[in-house]
Scaffold this motif. Structure first.
Motif, PDB file in Angstrom:
ATOM      1  N   ASP A   1      33.517  40.493  30.601  1.00  0.00           N
ATOM      2  CA  ASP A   1      34.709  41.257  30.934  1.00  0.00           C
ATOM      3  C   ASP A   1      34.636  42.696  30.439  1.00  0.00           C
ATOM      4  O   ASP A   1      35.448  43.530  30.835  1.00  0.00           O
ATOM      5  CB  ASP A   1      35.944  40.586  30.323  1.00  0.00           C
ATOM      6  CG  ASP A   1      36.228  39.216  30.926  1.00  0.00           C
ATOM      7  OD1 ASP A   1      35.751  38.950  32.039  1.00  0.00           O
ATOM      8  OD2 ASP A   1      36.929  38.428  30.268  1.00  0.00           O
TER       9      ASP A   1
ATOM     10  N   ARG B   1      40.302  44.476  35.499  1.00  0.00           N
ATOM     11  CA  ARG B   1      41.201  43.698  34.630  1.00  0.00           C
ATOM     12  C   ARG B   1      42.377  44.550  34.181  1.00  0.00           C
ATOM     13  O   ARG B   1      43.530  44.090  34.160  1.00  0.00           O
ATOM     14  CB  ARG B   1      40.454  43.190  33.400  1.00  0.00           C
ATOM     15  CG  ARG B   1      39.502  42.047  33.656  1.00  0.00           C
ATOM     16  CD  ARG B   1      39.030  41.411  32.341  1.00  0.00           C
ATOM     17  NE  ARG B   1      38.464  42.380  31.439  1.00  0.00           N
ATOM     18  CZ  ARG B   1      38.940  42.649  30.230  1.00  0.00           C
ATOM     19  NH1 ARG B   1      40.014  42.030  29.786  1.00  0.00           N
ATOM     20  NH2 ARG B   1      38.340  43.543  29.459  1.00  0.00           N
ATOM     21  N   SER B   2      42.093  45.796  33.815  1.00  0.00           N
ATOM     22  CA  SER B   2      43.148  46.684  33.341  1.00  0.00           C
ATOM     23  C   SER B   2      44.180  46.948  34.434  1.00  0.00           C
ATOM     24  O   SER B   2      45.391  46.899  34.192  1.00  0.00           O
ATOM     25  CB  SER B   2      42.542  48.003  32.866  1.00  0.00           C
ATOM     26  OG  SER B   2      41.659  47.806  31.780  1.00  0.00           O
TER      27      SER B   2
ATOM     28  N   LEU C   1      44.948  45.106  36.974  1.00  0.00           N
ATOM     29  CA  LEU C   1      45.716  43.897  37.297  1.00  0.00           C
ATOM     30  C   LEU C   1      46.727  43.540  36.214  1.00  0.00           C
ATOM     31  O   LEU C   1      47.708  42.847  36.488  1.00  0.00           O
ATOM     32  CB  LEU C   1      44.761  42.720  37.512  1.00  0.00           C
ATOM     33  CG  LEU C   1      43.936  42.763  38.809  1.00  0.00           C
ATOM     34  CD1 LEU C   1      42.915  41.632  38.827  1.00  0.00           C
ATOM     35  CD2 LEU C   1      44.842  42.673  40.035  1.00  0.00           C
ATOM     36  N   THR C   2      46.486  43.996  35.000  1.00  0.00           N
ATOM     37  CA  THR C   2      47.420  43.682  33.905  1.00  0.00           C
ATOM     38  C   THR C   2      48.321  44.854  33.563  1.00  0.00           C
ATOM     39  O   THR C   2      49.042  44.808  32.571  1.00  0.00           O
ATOM     40  CB  THR C   2      46.648  43.236  32.649  1.00  0.00           C
ATOM     41  OG1 THR C   2      45.702  44.258  32.294  1.00  0.00           O
ATOM     42  CG2 THR C   2      45.909  41.938  32.897  1.00  0.00           C
ATOM     43  N   GLY C   3      48.271  45.915  34.381  1.00  0.00           N
ATOM     44  CA  GLY C   3      49.206  47.014  34.210  1.00  0.00           C
ATOM     45  C   GLY C   3      48.850  47.998  33.118  1.00  0.00           C
ATOM     46  O   GLY C   3      49.716  48.762  32.671  1.00  0.00           O
ATOM     47  N   THR C   4      47.621  48.009  32.641  1.00  0.00           N
ATOM     48  CA  THR C   4      47.235  48.924  31.563  1.00  0.00           C
ATOM     49  C   THR C   4      46.008  49.726  31.976  1.00  0.00           C
ATOM     50  O   THR C   4      45.025  49.805  31.260  1.00  0.00           O
ATOM     51  CB  THR C   4      46.922  48.146  30.264  1.00  0.00           C
ATOM     52  OG1 THR C   4      45.917  47.157  30.550  1.00  0.00           O
ATOM     53  CG2 THR C   4      48.158  47.477  29.725  1.00  0.00           C
TER      54      THR C   4
ATOM     55  N   THR D   1      44.003  47.283  44.073  1.00  0.00           N
ATOM     56  CA  THR D   1      44.964  46.486  43.300  1.00  0.00           C
ATOM     57  C   THR D   1      46.394  46.990  43.431  1.00  0.00           C
ATOM     58  O   THR D   1      47.312  46.393  42.868  1.00  0.00           O
ATOM     59  CB  THR D   1      44.584  46.507  41.808  1.00  0.00           C
ATOM     60  OG1 THR D   1      44.568  47.871  41.344  1.00  0.00           O
ATOM     61  CG2 THR D   1      43.234  45.864  41.572  1.00  0.00           C
TER      62      THR D   1
ATOM     63  N   TYR E   1      39.360  38.298  39.254  1.00  0.00           N
ATOM     64  CA  TYR E   1      40.213  38.507  38.085  1.00  0.00           C
ATOM     65  C   TYR E   1      41.671  38.190  38.371  1.00  0.00           C
ATOM     66  O   TYR E   1      42.415  37.800  37.467  1.00  0.00           O
ATOM     67  CB  TYR E   1      40.047  39.939  37.563  1.00  0.00           C
ATOM     68  CG  TYR E   1      38.817  40.072  36.698  1.00  0.00           C
ATOM     69  CD1 TYR E   1      38.749  39.451  35.456  1.00  0.00           C
ATOM     70  CD2 TYR E   1      37.707  40.780  37.127  1.00  0.00           C
ATOM     71  CE1 TYR E   1      37.621  39.535  34.663  1.00  0.00           C
ATOM     72  CE2 TYR E   1      36.570  40.879  36.343  1.00  0.00           C
ATOM     73  CZ  TYR E   1      36.534  40.256  35.104  1.00  0.00           C
ATOM     74  OH  TYR E   1      35.411  40.327  34.311  1.00  0.00           O
ATOM     75  N   ARG E   2      42.091  38.317  39.624  1.00  0.00           N
ATOM     76  CA  ARG E   2      43.463  37.912  39.964  1.00  0.00           C
ATOM     77  C   ARG E   2      43.634  36.411  39.735  1.00  0.00           C
ATOM     78  O   ARG E   2      44.644  35.960  39.187  1.00  0.00           O
ATOM     79  CB  ARG E   2      43.759  38.284  41.417  1.00  0.00           C
ATOM     80  CG  ARG E   2      45.196  38.043  41.825  1.00  0.00           C
ATOM     81  CD  ARG E   2      45.483  38.688  43.163  1.00  0.00           C
ATOM     82  NE  ARG E   2      45.786  40.105  43.039  1.00  0.00           N
ATOM     83  CZ  ARG E   2      45.348  41.056  43.845  1.00  0.00           C
ATOM     84  NH1 ARG E   2      44.545  40.754  44.842  1.00  0.00           N
ATOM     85  NH2 ARG E   2      45.701  42.309  43.666  1.00  0.00           N
TER      86      ARG E   2
ATOM     87  N   VAL F   1      43.705  35.842  35.937  1.00  0.00           N
ATOM     88  CA  VAL F   1      44.979  36.207  35.345  1.00  0.00           C
ATOM     89  C   VAL F   1      46.022  35.120  35.595  1.00  0.00           C
ATOM     90  O   VAL F   1      46.832  34.787  34.726  1.00  0.00           O
ATOM     91  CB  VAL F   1      45.473  37.567  35.910  1.00  0.00           C
ATOM     92  CG1 VAL F   1      46.933  37.800  35.517  1.00  0.00           C
ATOM     93  CG2 VAL F   1      44.584  38.687  35.392  1.00  0.00           C
ATOM     94  N   LYS F   2      45.993  34.517  36.792  1.00  0.00           N
ATOM     95  CA  LYS F   2      46.939  33.446  37.112  1.00  0.00           C
ATOM     96  C   LYS F   2      46.783  32.257  36.187  1.00  0.00           C
ATOM     97  O   LYS F   2      47.743  31.556  35.848  1.00  0.00           O
ATOM     98  CB  LYS F   2      46.758  33.004  38.570  1.00  0.00           C
ATOM     99  CG  LYS F   2      47.259  33.995  39.594  1.00  0.00           C
ATOM    100  CD  LYS F   2      47.033  33.455  41.004  1.00  0.00           C
ATOM    101  CE  LYS F   2      47.520  34.448  42.053  1.00  0.00           C
ATOM    102  NZ  LYS F   2      47.272  33.954  43.438  1.00  0.00           N
TER     103      LYS F   2
END
Length: 279
Positions: free
Chosen positions: A150, A159-160, A162-165, A225, A273-274, A277-278
């Protein structure tokens, strides 16, 4: 052909070993996850035709945390292998971190690795190259693997997002070359398959035709994304995280095509990664 692969459970090894078996090679897989320690355990070489030593303390943070072990695993194991190669084939994979900023970094350009990880990998590569190993300097890796990393730049951006960062790209115009893990493994397989005719002691850069800046990568990930830059400004300084500060594209004398382009593979990484994350 009987081949020893160390680090067989890692990011590259877990893709390479099945591919070697698929083309009919007999693989001896060694990994710390299965009880074999590159820092101290002997390598079983009876009847072995070639070795692909992937075992390493991987990445800048891990090597800085324990440089003594990193040296023993990376350089120490290469030195011990060099003493035992005795004409066997060997393919060594190392990082491209060490070229000066350039639009076309070539294998014969000056190479000055900066981080502990890059210096150790370069030392190990030169030790084995002196014994006839073929060395690949890899562009920034990406792509799915049974043992996913990762921390790789493209993966980290996805990853960032998709997680809002989404991270701040503090040097957005720095250049970056990329290569898919599957293309790396195909290069290894093709090298081993033609080993008697492969130029020994050669260095090859390995990269796809993608030529992206960090801004290009960030924009493509955000487009895939539907992410946006964070409202508060900077959230993460990529340049501090990436000690080697690569800023170049790669030219290569490797004569076979590198097929997978990161620009086309970003949607696959997003989907991977989606789903992660789920979970």
């Amino acid at each position: 052909m009987k081949v020893v692969v160390t680090g067989s459970e890692g990011y590259i090894g877990s893709v390479l070993c099945p591919l070697l078996r698929k083309v009919g090679m007999d693989v001896v897989a060694l990994d710390i996850m299965t009880g074999w320690d590159a820092s101290k355990d002997p390598m079983p070489l009876d009847g072995v035709h070639a070795v692909v030593p992937l075992a390493a303390v991987v990445g800048v943070p891990a090597c800085k945390k324990d440089p003594a072990r990193a040296r023993e695993v990376i350089v120490g194991s290469a030195e011990r292998l060099a003493e035992q190669l005795d004409g066997r084939g060997c393919v060594y994979l190392t990082t491209d971190s060490g070229y000066a900023p350039s639009n076309a970094a070539r294998e014969d350009d000056p190479f000055y690795p900066r981080s502990v990880y890059a210096r150790l990998k370069h030392e190990a590569a030169e030790t084995l190259r002196a014994k006839g190993a073929a060395v690949f300097r890899l562009a920034s890796l990406f792509g799915e693997s049974p043992s996913m990393r990762d921390d790789l730049l493209a993966h980290f951006f996805v990853r960032s997002a998709l997680t809002g960062t989404m991270p701040d790209v503090s040097a957005p115009d720095t250049r970056r070359a990329f290569v898919h893990v599957n293309d790396v493994c195909l290069a290894v397989v093709n090298t081993l398959a033609s080993w008697p005719w492969t130029p020994r002691g050669r260095i090859f850069n390995l990269a796809s035709n993608d030529r992206m800046t960090k801004r290009d990568l960030a924009e493509q990930v955000m487009l895939a994304t539907n992410a946006k830059w964070p409202a508060g400004g900077s959230t993460f300084d990529v340049e501090q995280w990436e000690e080697d500060n690569r800023d170049f594209w790669l030219e290569s004398t490797w004569g076979q095509p590198v097929l997978r382009r990161l620009s086309a593979e970003i949607p696959k990484l997003v989907e991977y990664y989606r789903q992660k994350v789920k979970k």
